[in-house]
Design a protein around this motif. Structure first.
Motif, PDB file in Angstrom:
ATOM      1  N   GLN A   1       0.842  -1.195   0.000  1.00  0.00           N
ATOM      2  CA  GLN A   1       0.000   0.000   0.000  1.00  0.00           C
ATOM      3  C   GLN A   1       0.878   1.247   0.000  1.00  0.00           C
ATOM      4  O   GLN A   1       1.980   1.234   0.542  1.00  0.00           O
ATOM      5  CB  GLN A   1      -0.894   0.043   1.238  1.00  0.00           C
ATOM      6  N   THR A   2       0.364   2.307  -0.605  1.00  0.00           N
ATOM      7  CA  THR A   2       1.047   3.597  -0.592  1.00  0.00           C
ATOM      8  C   THR A   2       0.136   4.599   0.084  1.00  0.00           C
ATOM      9  O   THR A   2      -1.050   4.688  -0.238  1.00  0.00           O
ATOM     10  CB  THR A   2       1.363   4.059  -2.026  1.00  0.00           C
ATOM     11  N   ARG A   3       0.690   5.351   1.030  1.00  0.00           N
ATOM     12  CA  ARG A   3      -0.051   6.417   1.702  1.00  0.00           C
ATOM     13  C   ARG A   3       0.784   7.676   1.648  1.00  0.00           C
ATOM     14  O   ARG A   3       1.988   7.644   1.868  1.00  0.00           O
ATOM     15  CB  ARG A   3      -0.342   6.048   3.153  1.00  0.00           C
ATOM     16  N   LYS A   4       0.123   8.792   1.373  1.00  0.00           N
ATOM     17  CA  LYS A   4       0.810  10.075   1.250  1.00  0.00           C
ATOM     18  C   LYS A   4       0.288  11.026   2.316  1.00  0.00           C
ATOM     19  O   LYS A   4      -0.870  11.423   2.292  1.00  0.00           O
ATOM     20  CB  LYS A   4       0.585  10.661  -0.145  1.00  0.00           C
ATOM     21  N   TYR A   5       1.178  11.371   3.239  1.00  0.00           N
ATOM     22  CA  TYR A   5       0.850  12.281   4.330  1.00  0.00           C
ATOM     23  C   TYR A   5       1.480  13.635   4.076  1.00  0.00           C
ATOM     24  O   TYR A   5       2.654  13.722   3.738  1.00  0.00           O
ATOM     25  CB  TYR A   5       1.405  11.750   5.661  1.00  0.00           C
ATOM     26  N   GLU A   6       0.704  14.689   4.271  1.00  0.00           N
ATOM     27  CA  GLU A   6       1.249  16.037   4.259  1.00  0.00           C
ATOM     28  C   GLU A   6       1.724  16.331   5.670  1.00  0.00           C
ATOM     29  O   GLU A   6       0.977  16.150   6.632  1.00  0.00           O
ATOM     30  CB  GLU A   6       0.176  17.049   3.846  1.00  0.00           C
ATOM     31  N   MET A   7       2.985  16.765   5.798  1.00  0.00           N
ATOM     32  CA  MET A   7       3.548  17.009   7.124  1.00  0.00           C
ATOM     33  C   MET A   7       4.287  18.334   7.152  1.00  0.00           C
ATOM     34  O   MET A   7       4.934  18.709   6.181  1.00  0.00           O
ATOM     35  CB  MET A   7       4.515  15.886   7.506  1.00  0.00           C
ATOM     36  N   SER A   8       4.183  19.006   8.286  1.00  0.00           N
ATOM     37  CA  SER A   8       4.960  20.226   8.481  1.00  0.00           C
ATOM     38  C   SER A   8       5.496  20.244   9.907  1.00  0.00           C
ATOM     39  O   SER A   8       4.814  19.841  10.843  1.00  0.00           O
ATOM     40  CB  SER A   8       4.129  21.474   8.199  1.00  0.00           C
ATOM     41  N   PHE A   9       6.739  20.673  10.029  1.00  0.00           N
ATOM     42  CA  PHE A   9       7.408  20.781  11.318  1.00  0.00           C
ATOM     43  C   PHE A   9       7.397  22.242  11.721  1.00  0.00           C
ATOM     44  O   PHE A   9       7.769  23.103  10.943  1.00  0.00           O
ATOM     45  CB  PHE A   9       8.861  20.295  11.205  1.00  0.00           C
ATOM     46  N   ARG A  10       6.989  22.509  12.954  1.00  0.00           N
ATOM     47  CA  ARG A  10       6.927  23.886  13.456  1.00  0.00           C
ATOM     48  C   ARG A  10       7.572  23.964  14.831  1.00  0.00           C
ATOM     49  O   ARG A  10       7.366  23.086  15.663  1.00  0.00           O
ATOM     50  CB  ARG A  10       5.470  24.361  13.590  1.00  0.00           C
ATOM     51  N   GLU A  11       8.321  25.026  15.047  1.00  0.00           N
ATOM     52  CA  GLU A  11       8.867  25.285  16.368  1.00  0.00           C
ATOM     53  C   GLU A  11       7.796  25.973  17.202  1.00  0.00           C
ATOM     54  O   GLU A  11       7.142  26.896  16.730  1.00  0.00           O
ATOM     55  CB  GLU A  11      10.087  26.200  16.272  1.00  0.00           C
ATOM     56  N   LYS A  12       7.614  25.505  18.431  1.00  0.00           N
ATOM     57  CA  LYS A  12       6.700  26.141  19.375  1.00  0.00           C
ATOM     58  C   LYS A  12       7.452  26.260  20.684  1.00  0.00           C
ATOM     59  O   LYS A  12       7.691  25.252  21.342  1.00  0.00           O
ATOM     60  CB  LYS A  12       5.444  25.296  19.577  1.00  0.00           C
ATOM     61  N   GLN A  13       7.835  27.474  21.022  1.00  0.00           N
ATOM     62  CA  GLN A  13       8.658  27.740  22.200  1.00  0.00           C
ATOM     63  C   GLN A  13       9.906  26.866  22.140  1.00  0.00           C
ATOM     64  O   GLN A  13      10.709  27.024  21.246  1.00  0.00           O
ATOM     65  CB  GLN A  13       7.846  27.539  23.466  1.00  0.00           C
ATOM     66  N   ASP A  14      10.066  25.911  23.044  1.00  0.00           N
ATOM     67  CA  ASP A  14      11.264  25.071  23.047  1.00  0.00           C
ATOM     68  C   ASP A  14      10.989  23.662  22.528  1.00  0.00           C
ATOM     69  O   ASP A  14      11.777  22.755  22.736  1.00  0.00           O
ATOM     70  CB  ASP A  14      11.872  25.024  24.455  1.00  0.00           C
ATOM     71  N   SER A  15       9.869  23.478  21.848  1.00  0.00           N
ATOM     72  CA  SER A  15       9.474  22.167  21.321  1.00  0.00           C
ATOM     73  C   SER A  15       9.376  22.205  19.803  1.00  0.00           C
ATOM     74  O   SER A  15       9.363  23.272  19.198  1.00  0.00           O
ATOM     75  CB  SER A  15       8.109  21.766  21.887  1.00  0.00           C
ATOM     76  N   ILE A  16       9.312  21.021  19.205  1.00  0.00           N
ATOM     77  CA  ILE A  16       9.032  20.904  17.776  1.00  0.00           C
ATOM     78  C   ILE A  16       7.763  20.091  17.632  1.00  0.00           C
ATOM     79  O   ILE A  16       7.624  19.008  18.216  1.00  0.00           O
ATOM     80  CB  ILE A  16      10.185  20.224  17.010  1.00  0.00           C
TER      81      ILE A  16
END
Length: 186
Positions: free
Chosen positions: A39-54
Motif C-alpha cells: 500500500q502507498t499512503r501520502k501524508y502532508e507534514m509540516s514541522f513547526r517550532e513552538k517555544q522550546d518544542s518541535i
C-alpha cells in the motif's frame, strides 16, 4: 536601484507574513510517501517550532475525509533522543512523545555523533555513513546503512532539523521517502 526594490519588497513580505522563517524549520509542507505491505499512503507534514518544542502536524485524505493529528517533541527529545518513534498516526490524536523519541528526524546529539564519527546509534542500531551524493532542500543527504539488518536512511545534513528524508529496508517494513513538488521548467 532595482536591487534595492527587490530587497525592500522581500523584507516587506516577510514583515506582513509574521516572519515565516521563524515559524517553520523547513520551508513548506512536505509530502511523506509511505509504502507498507503493498500500500502507498501520502501524508502532508509540516514541522513547526513552538517555544522550546518541535511539533509535527500531519494530514491525509482517506475515504473522502481529511484526517489529521500531531506529534510534539520537547527539549530533551530534540537534544538527546535515541529512538525514532514508529507510532501509527491516528485521526485527531495529538501525541507528546517521550524524551527518548523523535519522529522522522534525529536528535541533535545523534546528528553531532554522525557528523563527528561517521556512525550513529539510534533505536539500539549502529548505522555507518556510505556517501553524501544526493541533495534535498539545498542540503546534502547523508546515506547511512545498518550493516546487521541492511536498513538504509538518507538524512538531511541540517543541524537545525536532520530529517530522515528516505528509509529503505526497514525491518519493520515501514519505508518512506519525502517528495517535494517539482518546479515548472522555464
Amino acid at each position: 536601484m532595482m536591487k534595492k526594490h527587490i530587497i525592500l519588497s522581500a523584507l516587506l513580505c516577510l514583515g506582513f507574513t509574521g516572519s515565516l522563517l521563524a515559524q517553520s524549520i523547513v520551508p513548506d509542507t512536505l509530502l511523506f510517501v509511505f509504502k507498507l505491505h503493498g500500500q502507498t499512503r501520502k501524508y502532508e507534514m509540516s514541522f513547526r517550532e513552538k517555544q522550546d518544542s518541535i511539533c509535527l502536524y500531519w494530514g491525509i485524505e482517506r475515504n473522502l475525509k481529511w484526517q489529521s493529528g500531531s506529534y510534539t517533541m520537547g527539549p530533551k527529545s530534540i537534544e538527546q533522543a535515541v529512538q525514532l518513534s514508529f507510532l501509527q498516526p491516528e485521526d485527531g490524536k495529538h501525541v507528546q512523545l517521550s524524551p527518548e523519541e523523535t519522529v522522522y528526524f534525529l536528535s541533535r546529539s545523534a546528528y553531532k555523533q554522525l557528523k563527528e564519527q561517521n556512525t550513529l546509534v539510534y533505536n539500539q542500531t549502529t548505522y555507518s555513513v556510505l556517501d553524501s551524493n544526493e541533495r534535498a532542500l539545498g542540503y546534502p543527504l547523508m546515506h547511512v546503512k545498518d550493516t546487521v539488518e541492511g536498513c538504509e536512511m538518507w538524512i538531511l545534513d541540517n543541524p537545525k532539523l536532520s530529517l530522515v528524508w528516505r528509509m529503505r529496508n526497514n525491518p519493520l517494513g515501514i519505508n518512506w521517502e519525502i517528495s517535494t513538488p517539482k518546479l515548472p521548467s522555464l
